[in-house]
Scaffold this motif. Structure first.
Motif, PDB file in Angstrom:
ATOM      1  N   ASP A 109      25.175  25.079  64.248  1.00 27.99           N
ATOM      2  CA  ASP A 109      26.579  24.976  63.893  1.00 27.99           C
ATOM      3  C   ASP A 109      26.813  23.724  63.057  1.00 27.99           C
ATOM      4  O   ASP A 109      26.519  22.617  63.486  1.00 27.99           O
ATOM      5  N   GLY A 110      27.287  23.930  61.846  1.00 30.03           N
ATOM      6  CA  GLY A 110      27.621  22.811  60.979  1.00 30.03           C
ATOM      7  C   GLY A 110      26.459  22.136  60.284  1.00 30.03           C
ATOM      8  O   GLY A 110      26.653  21.192  59.537  1.00 30.03           O
ATOM      9  N   MET A 111      25.252  22.603  60.509  1.00 25.42           N
ATOM     10  CA  MET A 111      24.081  21.988  59.875  1.00 25.42           C
ATOM     11  C   MET A 111      23.325  23.033  59.056  1.00 25.42           C
ATOM     12  O   MET A 111      23.113  24.153  59.513  1.00 25.42           O
ATOM     13  N   TYR A 112      22.946  22.633  57.860  1.00 22.03           N
ATOM     14  CA  TYR A 112      22.154  23.484  56.979  1.00 22.03           C
ATOM     15  C   TYR A 112      20.923  22.712  56.550  1.00 22.03           C
ATOM     16  O   TYR A 112      20.946  21.488  56.455  1.00 22.03           O
ATOM     17  N   THR A 113      19.850  23.436  56.274  1.00 23.01           N
ATOM     18  CA  THR A 113      18.618  22.822  55.793  1.00 23.01           C
ATOM     19  C   THR A 113      18.290  23.415  54.434  1.00 23.01           C
ATOM     20  O   THR A 113      18.351  24.633  54.259  1.00 23.01           O
ATOM     21  N   VAL A 114      17.980  22.556  53.480  1.00 17.88           N
ATOM     22  CA  VAL A 114      17.544  23.006  52.162  1.00 17.88           C
ATOM     23  C   VAL A 114      16.065  22.657  52.019  1.00 17.88           C
ATOM     24  O   VAL A 114      15.642  21.549  52.366  1.00 17.88           O
ATOM     25  N   ASN A 115      15.280  23.623  51.591  1.00 19.78           N
ATOM     26  CA  ASN A 115      13.860  23.434  51.304  1.00 19.78           C
ATOM     27  C   ASN A 115      13.672  23.612  49.807  1.00 19.78           C
ATOM     28  O   ASN A 115      14.053  24.654  49.260  1.00 19.78           O
ATOM     29  N   VAL A 116      13.115  22.621  49.151  1.00 16.25           N
ATOM     30  CA  VAL A 116      12.781  22.718  47.733  1.00 16.25           C
ATOM     31  C   VAL A 116      11.262  22.732  47.678  1.00 16.25           C
ATOM     32  O   VAL A 116      10.624  21.708  47.883  1.00 16.25           O
ATOM     33  N   GLY A 117      10.708  23.899  47.454  1.00 15.00           N
ATOM     34  CA  GLY A 117       9.266  24.061  47.511  1.00 15.00           C
ATOM     35  C   GLY A 117       8.607  24.057  46.154  1.00 15.00           C
ATOM     36  O   GLY A 117       9.167  24.536  45.175  1.00 15.00           O
ATOM     37  N   ASN A 118       7.439  23.508  46.111  1.00 18.38           N
ATOM     38  CA  ASN A 118       6.620  23.427  44.913  1.00 18.38           C
ATOM     39  C   ASN A 118       7.295  22.603  43.829  1.00 18.38           C
ATOM     40  O   ASN A 118       7.306  22.976  42.655  1.00 18.38           O
ATOM     41  N   LEU A 119       7.850  21.477  44.240  1.00 17.07           N
ATOM     42  CA  LEU A 119       8.429  20.534  43.279  1.00 17.07           C
ATOM     43  C   LEU A 119       7.255  19.787  42.657  1.00 17.07           C
ATOM     44  O   LEU A 119       6.552  19.033  43.327  1.00 17.07           O
TER      45      LEU A 119
END
Length: 161
Positions: A109-119
């Motif tokens: 609730d209220g938290m999101y995760t962003v994954n930026v892969g292969n940068l």
């Protein structure tokens, strides 16, 4: 309509050696009882290897995420809502093929995760997200709370591609 002055936190990098989070910029507007916030996060891989950057950010508890986009080089990726298992499968498949990939998921609730892969080494990624929330009027006042997390220790995972 009121505009909330923006936060430009471009000195994040200097706080922790090796951080890929370069800057955070946020700007909000209040129109009546509707609050909209736009956030931009800039990541840069200054290392010698491809990485996966993982960052968790808060969104107001009663807010609706309106959109997510990622700019990597000349590519602009727009978020779409799909089943979590399908999203994870597509994200991992893109990484295995050597493509850049971005995945945003609701962590709790209220938290999101962003994954930026292969940068790639030397590459920059800009993540933008927007959300809106309906404010409440109580006791002659409107209260606005913007949850924030400015943590330069973005988790990075090296990936062999």
């Amino acid at each position: 309509m009121s505009t909330i002055h923006h936060l430009d936190h471009s000195s994040v990098r200097g706080q922790t050696s090796g951080s890929v989070l370069q800057s955070i910029r946020a700007e909000g507007r209040v129109q009546g009882l509707l609050f909209e916030l736009s956030v931009e996060q800039c990541y840069r891989n200054d290392g010698d290897e491809n990485i996966e950057a993982v960052y968790t950010f808060p969104v107001a508890w009663n807010a609706v995420l309106l959109g997510v986009e990622c700019v990597i080089g000349d590519k602009v990726l727009h978020g779409t809502v799909i089943a979590k298992s399908d999203g994870e499968r597509r994200y991992e498949a893109a990484l295995e093929e050597g493509d850049a990939a971005v995945m945003v998921e609701r962590a709790s609730d209220g938290m999101y995760t962003v994954n930026v892969g292969n940068l790639l080494a030397g590459e920059q990624a800009i993540i933008r997200f927007r959300y809106a929330q309906l404010l409440t009027f109580a006791h002659g006042q409107v209260r606005l709370v913007v949850p924030t997390k400015v943590d330069p220790s973005v988790k990075t995972l090296s990936r062999l591609v």
